[in-house]
Write an enzyme that holds these catalytic residues in place. Structure first.
Site, short mmCIF file in Angstrom:
data_model
loop_
_atom_site.label_atom_id
_atom_site.label_comp_id
_atom_site.label_asym_id
_atom_site.label_seq_id
_atom_site.Cartn_x
_atom_site.Cartn_y
_atom_site.Cartn_z
N ILE A 152 65.06 7.53 38.13
CA ILE A 152 64.05 6.60 38.63
C ILE A 152 64.71 5.43 39.34
O ILE A 152 64.24 4.98 40.40
CB ILE A 152 63.15 6.11 37.48
CG1 ILE A 152 62.41 7.30 36.86
CG2 ILE A 152 62.15 5.07 37.98
CD1 ILE A 152 61.60 6.96 35.62
N ASP A 171 75.20 -0.30 36.07
CA ASP A 171 75.11 0.92 35.26
C ASP A 171 76.54 1.33 34.91
O ASP A 171 77.27 1.84 35.75
CB ASP A 171 74.41 2.05 36.03
CG ASP A 171 74.04 3.21 35.11
OD1 ASP A 171 74.86 3.52 34.22
OD2 ASP A 171 72.95 3.80 35.28
N ALA A 230 59.19 -1.71 34.53
CA ALA A 230 58.28 -0.57 34.40
C ALA A 230 58.99 0.56 33.67
O ALA A 230 58.62 1.72 33.82
CB ALA A 230 57.82 -0.11 35.78
N ARG A 232 60.73 0.50 29.84
CA ARG A 232 60.39 0.61 28.43
C ARG A 232 60.14 -0.76 27.84
O ARG A 232 60.86 -1.73 28.15
CB ARG A 232 61.54 1.28 27.65
CG ARG A 232 61.62 2.79 27.85
CD ARG A 232 60.54 3.50 27.04
NE ARG A 232 60.46 4.91 27.35
CZ ARG A 232 59.60 5.45 28.20
NH1 ARG A 232 58.76 4.68 28.87
NH2 ARG A 232 59.58 6.75 28.40
N ASP A 256 54.92 -3.53 33.15
CA ASP A 256 54.03 -2.40 32.88
C ASP A 256 54.15 -1.87 31.46
O ASP A 256 53.33 -1.08 31.02
CB ASP A 256 54.35 -1.26 33.87
CG ASP A 256 53.42 -0.07 33.74
OD1 ASP A 256 52.19 -0.27 33.74
OD2 ASP A 256 53.92 1.07 33.63
N GLU A 261 52.28 -1.28 21.97
CA GLU A 261 51.19 -0.83 22.82
C GLU A 261 50.15 -0.10 21.98
O GLU A 261 50.49 0.57 21.00
CB GLU A 261 51.72 0.10 23.92
CG GLU A 261 52.67 -0.60 24.88
CD GLU A 261 53.17 0.32 26.00
OE1 GLU A 261 52.67 1.47 26.09
OE2 GLU A 261 54.03 -0.11 26.79
N HIS A 279 50.73 0.11 31.24
CA HIS A 279 51.61 1.28 31.19
C HIS A 279 51.11 2.38 32.13
O HIS A 279 50.79 3.50 31.72
CB HIS A 279 51.72 1.83 29.76
CG HIS A 279 53.00 2.61 29.53
ND1 HIS A 279 53.62 2.67 28.30
CD2 HIS A 279 53.76 3.36 30.36
CE1 HIS A 279 54.71 3.41 28.40
NE2 HIS A 279 54.80 3.85 29.64
N GLY A 281 52.91 3.55 34.82
CA GLY A 281 53.99 4.15 35.59
C GLY A 281 53.82 5.64 35.85
O GLY A 281 54.13 6.13 36.93
N ALA A 282 53.33 6.37 34.85
CA ALA A 282 53.17 7.82 35.01
C ALA A 282 51.72 8.21 35.28
O ALA A 282 51.40 9.40 35.28
CB ALA A 282 53.66 8.53 33.76
#
Length: 530
Positions: A152, A171, A230, A232, A256, A261, A279, A281-282
């Protein structure tokens, strides 16, 4: 025979339900209702969840037949993967199903925060015309920091590059060369926070990443920086975010995902520079279809005992396409090993020679173990519980590989030592355009025999008349010989006869053959067709 049962605990795309219904019995339950979920798990083979259903130790303990837990999405915060692994239960998700939707939503959040779109929308719909109150900032020529260059994160970076931005990334698991290919400069997290005008987080939630962005990190950011999360909930300290917004330490935030939750009242909601979504995103039709279809296919593979590429608790991870044809071969070699050995070994090594050794071949060891135990234990053997079965029996495992193969393009060998000290080995390969499975070595004897459903292995001292005697006894037992090969160490020396036959061989017939030819060993193997 009754069909395996799959329990759908949350909404799933109709296309996925159709795929499941082809071969499985499909049941439904409200996974968020614990009192309904637990009894529903009692006799199911698989359960499919999204984010609201908790599959924990209690749920797993009440599901003795469960073989696979599938999450129709990426995250697995609601599944106890360790507990599932301990019970030999496969855990799968849909790792690429929503990556495009998630990346696009992160971009949407960034743009919304940069241009104050939600606040302006609410103001105008309330009857106000306050253009001067919603002055935003351009994206072009700004620095965008990407925290996490997974699938992502890469998609997000590629989309932000189109805005004419400078891209930084943090990273620790990505080499600089890979980042360079994407057009991203790798930096430390602190440098990214100091230099970025926009920061977007794309990391999994782990003990190491929990609370990654807190009070200290907000103190490093530019005063006008905008933070996007967006990925976790819990990666960002929500209280520290509220304080940073209130103090004007940063310019805004777009979020998000939340620590808990559903969430309708986080500490930073009241700030006008905070953009929040529940939430989403998906939450696209495309992502839901992809996720549902992906886990439906994975569930069917798992219940058939096949390797599941998207399993998260199977060693080896993704399997190279070049290795896939070898999986059924090495599994059958494992079954042949057990048949020839007459039991499980004290140690077991899988040896890979040839071109395929250039890839990660660890999955071939799993497939071999699955074959070794398939005819030994009553329970279904899977790629998850095969290593556990080996561990319970104290079997030492080994894996060797080399790209050098003097006789064949590729050779896969399963070799082990029994408690008696005897060494047993079987080797095979795939030949021809149809990738025919062939046995090329048994206990040091060179052979070349197509692997068949019914096979006989006879070890004896070479002398005339043995072939005729064996043929006569099998004929009397109405067992037709399909193929035969004899290999020996030397004239008059130890010899191996391998036969493929058209039907099962009774134990009494094997005993007759052993007595008639004075065999050192006679073994039969039954290998069902894939």
């Amino acid at each position: 025979m009754s069909k395996p049962v799959v329990l759908i605990a949350e909404e799933l795309a109709p296309s996925a339900l159709e795929v499941l219904a082809e071969d499985l019995e499909v049941r439904h339950v409200d996974g968020a209702d614990r009192s309904a979920l637990l009894p529903a798990l009692a006799d199911v083979d698989a359960v499919i969840v999204r984010s609201a259903t908790q599959i924990d130790v209690e749920a797993l303990a009440g599901a003795p037949k469960l073989k696979v837990v599938a999450r129709a999405g990426i995250g697995l915060d609601n599944v106890d993967v360790d507990a599932a692994t301990a019970r030999g239960v496969l855990v799968v998700n849909a790792p690429v199903s929503n990556i495009t939707s998630a990346a696009e939503h992160a971009v949407a959040l960034l743009l919304s925060a940069a241009r104050n779109i939600p606040a302006a929308n609410a103001s105008l719909k309330a009857g106000e015309w306050k253009r001067s109150s919603f002055t935003g900032v351009e994206i072009a020529d700004k620095t965008v920091g990407v925290v996490g260059l997974g699938r992502i994160g890469v998609l997000f970076a590629q989309r932000m590059a189109a805005f004419g931005t400078r891209l930084l990334a943090y990273d620790p698991y990505v080499p600089p060369a890979r980042a360079g290919q994407i057009g991203v400069q790798l930096v430390t997290l602190d440098d990214l926070l100091r230099e970025s005008d926009f920061i977007s987080i794309h990391l999994p939630k782990t003990p190491e990443t929990k609370g990654l962005i807190g009070e200290r990190e907000f103190g490093l950011m530019k005063p006008g920086a905008i933070l996007v999360n967006a990925a976790r909930g819990g990666l960002v300290d929500e209280h520290a975010l509220a304080q940073a917004l209130k103090a004007g330490r940063i310019g805004g935030a777009a979020v998000d995902v939340f620590v808990s939750e559903p969430c309708t009242d986080a500490p930073f909601f009241e700030h006008p520079s905070a953009v929040v979504t529940p939430h989403l995103g998906a939450s696209t039709g495309e992502a839901q279809d992809k996720a549902g279809l992906a886990v439906a296919k994975s569930v069917k593979l798992a219940l058939a005992g096949d390797f599941v590429p998207d399993a998260v608790n199977v060693q080896g991870g993704a399997v190279a396409e070049e290795l896939r044809p070898s999986l059924p071969l090495i599994e059958r070699l494992g079954r042949l090993f057990t048949a020839v050995a007459g039991g499980v070994p004290a140690n077991l090594t899988v040896d890979i020679k040839g071109e395929i050794a250039a890839f990660d071949v660890s999955v071939l060891q799993l497939a071999a173990l699955k074959g070794v135990f398939t005819d030994v234990v009553e329970e279904q053997v899977t790629f998850v519980n095969a290593p556990l079965l080996a561990g319970e029996r104290g079997i030492e495992l080994g894996l060797t590989s080399t790209e050098e193969s003097p006789d064949y393009r590729n050779v896969l060998t399963v070799r082990g030592t029994l408690a008696s000290g005897q060494t047993v080995s079987v080797g095979g390969n795939l030949t021809g355009p149809r990738l025919i499975q062939k046995l090329v070595e048994v206990n040091g004897f060179d052979v070349e025999v197509a692997i068949s459903q019914h096979m006989i292995f006879i070890t004896y001292d070479d002398r005339p008349g043995i072939v005729g005697t064996v043929g006569q006894l099998l004929g009397q037992a109405a067992v037709n010989i399909a193929g035969m090969q004899v290999a020996r160490t030397a004239e008059g020396g130890r010899t191996l006869m391998v036969l493929t036959v058209d039907s099962a061989i009774a134990p009494d017939t094997l005993s007759e053959i052993a007595a008639a030819v004075g065999a050192a060993d006679v073994r039969a193997a039954y290998l069902p067709e894939d």
